[in-house]
Design a protein around this motif. Structure first.
Motif, mmCIF file in Angstrom:
data_model
loop_
_atom_site.group_PDB
_atom_site.id
_atom_site.type_symbol
_atom_site.label_atom_id
_atom_site.label_comp_id
_atom_site.label_asym_id
_atom_site.label_seq_id
_atom_site.Cartn_x
_atom_site.Cartn_y
_atom_site.Cartn_z
ATOM 1 N N PHE A 154 35.268 41.687 42.935
ATOM 2 C CA PHE A 154 35.218 40.155 41.756
ATOM 3 C C PHE A 154 36.483 39.358 41.822
ATOM 4 O O PHE A 154 36.616 38.442 42.177
ATOM 5 C CB PHE A 154 35.426 40.819 40.297
ATOM 6 C CG PHE A 154 33.834 41.364 40.096
ATOM 7 C CD1 PHE A 154 33.135 40.159 40.070
ATOM 8 C CD2 PHE A 154 33.539 43.072 39.801
ATOM 9 C CE1 PHE A 154 31.327 40.715 39.502
ATOM 10 C CE2 PHE A 154 31.945 43.402 39.539
ATOM 11 C CZ PHE A 154 31.265 42.196 39.572
ATOM 12 N N PHE A 155 37.959 40.287 42.175
ATOM 13 C CA PHE A 155 39.114 39.344 41.867
ATOM 14 C C PHE A 155 39.578 39.131 43.171
ATOM 15 O O PHE A 155 40.330 38.106 43.067
ATOM 16 C CB PHE A 155 40.394 40.087 41.074
ATOM 17 C CG PHE A 155 39.786 39.723 39.787
ATOM 18 C CD1 PHE A 155 39.487 38.468 38.539
ATOM 19 C CD2 PHE A 155 39.033 40.952 39.014
ATOM 20 C CE1 PHE A 155 38.489 38.364 37.494
ATOM 21 C CE2 PHE A 155 38.347 41.489 37.945
ATOM 22 C CZ PHE A 155 38.490 39.999 37.532
ATOM 23 N N VAL A 156 39.374 39.492 44.365
ATOM 24 C CA VAL A 156 40.113 39.285 45.457
ATOM 25 C C VAL A 156 38.741 38.497 46.301
ATOM 26 O O VAL A 156 38.925 37.705 47.510
ATOM 27 C CB VAL A 156 40.413 40.791 46.434
ATOM 28 C CG1 VAL A 156 41.564 40.372 47.525
ATOM 29 C CG2 VAL A 156 41.432 40.991 45.412
ATOM 30 N N ILE A 166 36.350 33.810 39.999
ATOM 31 C CA ILE A 166 35.836 33.961 38.547
ATOM 32 C C ILE A 166 36.566 33.764 37.544
ATOM 33 O O ILE A 166 36.377 33.171 36.492
ATOM 34 C CB ILE A 166 35.844 35.692 38.700
ATOM 35 C CG1 ILE A 166 34.548 35.198 39.844
ATOM 36 C CG2 ILE A 166 34.658 36.342 37.318
ATOM 37 C CD1 ILE A 166 34.187 37.356 39.888
ATOM 38 N N THR A 167 38.467 33.692 37.092
ATOM 39 C CA THR A 167 39.218 33.124 37.005
ATOM 40 C C THR A 167 39.535 32.225 36.570
ATOM 41 O O THR A 167 39.804 31.599 38.076
ATOM 42 C CB THR A 167 40.089 34.082 36.494
ATOM 43 O OG1 THR A 167 40.465 35.103 37.873
ATOM 44 C CG2 THR A 167 39.189 36.349 36.161
ATOM 45 N N GLY A 172 44.562 33.375 41.517
ATOM 46 C CA GLY A 172 44.767 35.017 40.772
ATOM 47 C C GLY A 172 46.662 35.067 40.049
ATOM 48 O O GLY A 172 47.138 36.439 40.080
ATOM 49 N N LYS A 173 46.923 34.025 40.384
ATOM 50 C CA LYS A 173 48.260 33.902 39.612
ATOM 51 C C LYS A 173 48.111 34.296 37.546
ATOM 52 O O LYS A 173 48.357 33.529 37.183
ATOM 53 C CB LYS A 173 49.600 32.380 39.042
ATOM 54 C CG LYS A 173 49.555 32.413 40.999
ATOM 55 C CD LYS A 173 50.137 30.924 40.762
ATOM 56 C CE LYS A 173 50.175 30.813 42.630
ATOM 57 N NZ LYS A 173 50.324 31.161 43.650
ATOM 58 N N GLY A 174 47.833 35.805 37.267
ATOM 59 C CA GLY A 174 47.107 35.708 36.267
ATOM 60 C C GLY A 174 46.933 37.620 35.520
ATOM 61 O O GLY A 174 47.525 38.235 36.729
ATOM 62 N N LEU A 175 47.092 38.048 34.444
ATOM 63 C CA LEU A 175 46.597 39.334 34.574
ATOM 64 C C LEU A 175 45.625 40.127 35.185
ATOM 65 O O LEU A 175 45.677 41.031 36.171
ATOM 66 C CB LEU A 175 46.385 39.806 33.265
ATOM 67 C CG LEU A 175 47.175 38.932 32.124
ATOM 68 C CD1 LEU A 175 47.103 39.445 30.666
ATOM 69 C CD2 LEU A 175 48.435 40.702 31.926
ATOM 70 N N ASP A 233 47.032 33.800 45.112
ATOM 71 C CA ASP A 233 47.680 35.052 45.273
ATOM 72 C C ASP A 233 46.200 35.967 44.720
ATOM 73 O O ASP A 233 46.572 37.647 45.189
ATOM 74 C CB ASP A 233 48.252 35.777 44.389
ATOM 75 C CG ASP A 233 49.698 35.047 43.899
ATOM 76 O OD1 ASP A 233 49.790 33.982 44.267
ATOM 77 O OD2 ASP A 233 50.758 35.405 43.711
ATOM 78 N N ASN A 234 45.183 35.228 44.849
ATOM 79 C CA ASN A 234 44.569 36.071 45.003
ATOM 80 C C ASN A 234 43.174 36.620 46.401
ATOM 81 O O ASN A 234 41.931 36.465 46.813
ATOM 82 C CB ASN A 234 42.531 36.103 43.612
ATOM 83 C CG ASN A 234 42.830 34.172 44.180
ATOM 84 O OD1 ASN A 234 43.058 34.142 45.323
ATOM 85 N ND2 ASN A 234 41.585 34.252 43.002
ATOM 86 N N ASP A 235 44.369 36.463 47.568
ATOM 87 C CA ASP A 235 43.802 35.690 48.839
ATOM 88 C C ASP A 235 43.855 37.349 49.695
ATOM 89 O O ASP A 235 44.507 38.346 49.062
ATOM 90 C CB ASP A 235 44.457 35.369 49.566
ATOM 91 C CG ASP A 235 43.716 35.082 51.159
ATOM 92 O OD1 ASP A 235 43.044 33.731 51.083
ATOM 93 O OD2 ASP A 235 43.991 35.552 51.511
ATOM 94 N N LEU A 236 42.430 37.839 49.916
ATOM 95 C CA LEU A 236 42.503 39.175 50.496
ATOM 96 C C LEU A 236 43.088 39.331 51.978
ATOM 97 O O LEU A 236 44.353 40.832 51.990
ATOM 98 C CB LEU A 236 41.182 39.843 51.435
ATOM 99 C CG LEU A 236 41.026 40.628 52.256
ATOM 100 C CD1 LEU A 236 41.189 41.426 51.333
ATOM 101 C CD2 LEU A 236 39.580 40.628 52.893
#
Length: 337
Positions: A154-156, A166-167, A172-175, A233-236
């Motif tokens: 879901f996040f990556v 999704i967020t 990706g700079k979050g929890l 930051d959420n890049d695979l």
């Protein structure tokens, strides 16, 4: 102190490398909008590695484990408060902002006002670490893999492959991604990764960097993406690259007190590098945001040096009262348990 000196200094060296990569990335950010080909290629190359820095930090925290103590929380909060208020005063003196009650309020509440997103997430994880660590310790390896798989999908995977974010956390700079990286570090500590991954970690890292550079260059030079492509930051490939670089350093075991000591400046450099950068970036950015790379290197060294000196001064002034408050808090916390 003896236990601290026994920490794997190769990982502490990676902590130093990570903060230097972050400063390099922030410094190169002034050239993102440049029309100069050499500047754009340089910025993309720096970001292809530098954007792994934050994930590396969290992986290291997960690997060693965050262990809650009131004294540590007070130390972190006090450090953030000093720098937040100091930056607020500095900006007023420099004429960057006008004094306001709202600005002062944000300066004295750096955690909840999210002065630094990374530090806010770190404080939240720090406070939750006893529960998070307990959950990790109760999970089997297959359950841990299931948890990591769901979070990664879901996040990556979703934002990287499906292009569905999704967020709303600035890529990706979050929890969610913060917790994911911490849990990956915990998993590596408990179970290690497959032997082939461990053996070929350096190769995987190089492949990830090349893919990031190639994809970013193609999209940016075609005009299809903005600078945000470089800051995910959420890049695979960012996450896999960070993991592989962490593994490569972890497997090079050595112990050095100087390296371990220098690693203690990572957080302060992160907290203060942006204000210093705003003051110095005109030394290397010229018309059209073109970067003069020799001047860029000099400014980069100056940023790190100023940050280190500022932290040494902060420690001289504030460390003793903070340590005193921390000892009292630890005693009360221990007696309450």
């Amino acid at each position: 102190k003896q236990m601290a000196n026994l920490r794997n200094s190769s990982i502490e060296l990676l902590r130093i490398v990570a903060i230097l990569l972050i400063v390099m990335m922030h410094s190169a950010g002034y050239g993102i909008a440049s029309a100069d080909t050499g500047t754009r290629i340089g910025v993309i190359a720096i970001n292809s590695v530098g954007n792994m820095g934050v994930t590396i930090f969290i992986l290291i925290s997960g690997y060693f484990g965050i262990h809650f103590r009131p004294s540590k929380l007070i130390k972190l909060w006090a450090m953030m408060l000093v720098y937040s208020v100091g930056i607020f005063i500095f900006d007023i003196i420099q004429g960057n902002i006008d004094f306001s009650a709202g600005g002062l309020y944000k300066a004295v509440t750096p955690v909840t006002s999210v002065k630094w997103w990374f530090m806010t997430c770190y404080i939240i994880l720090f406070c939750l670490s006893p529960l998070v660590n307990r959950i990790v310790n109760t999970l089997t390896q297959s359950e841990m893999l299931w948890l990591l798989g769901v979070l990664a999908f879901f996040f990556v995977i979703s934002p990287t492959i499906l292009r569905h974010t999704i967020t709303d956390d600035n890529f990706g700079k979050g929890l969610p991604n913060f917790f994911l990286a911490y849990l990956i570090g915990q998993y590596i500590r408990k179970y290690e990764l497959p032997e082939k991954v461990e053996r070929h970690a350096t190769t995987i890292f190089v492949v990830c960097v090349l893919l990031l550079f190639g994809i970013s260059s193609g999209l940016i030079f075609s005009g299809e993406e903005t600078h945000l492509l470089l800051c995910r930051d959420n890049d695979l490939f960012i996450i896999v690259g960070a993991i592989s670089l962490f593994i490569a350093f972890k497997n090079k075991q050595f112990h050095n007190r100087t390296v371990n000591y220098c690693a203690g400046f990572a957080f302060p450099i992160y907290l203060i590098n942006i204000p210093i950068l705003k003051m110095l970036h005109t030394q290397y950015t010229f018309s059209g945001n073109r970067i003069e790379w020799a001047a860029y290197i000099v400014s980069f060294i100056e940023i790190v040096a100023i940050a280190v000196v500022a932290e040494l001064v902060r420690r001289v002034i504030f460390d003793k009262p903070v340590e005193w408050a921390g000892r009292i808090a630890d005693k009360k916390f221990t007696s309450a348990k």
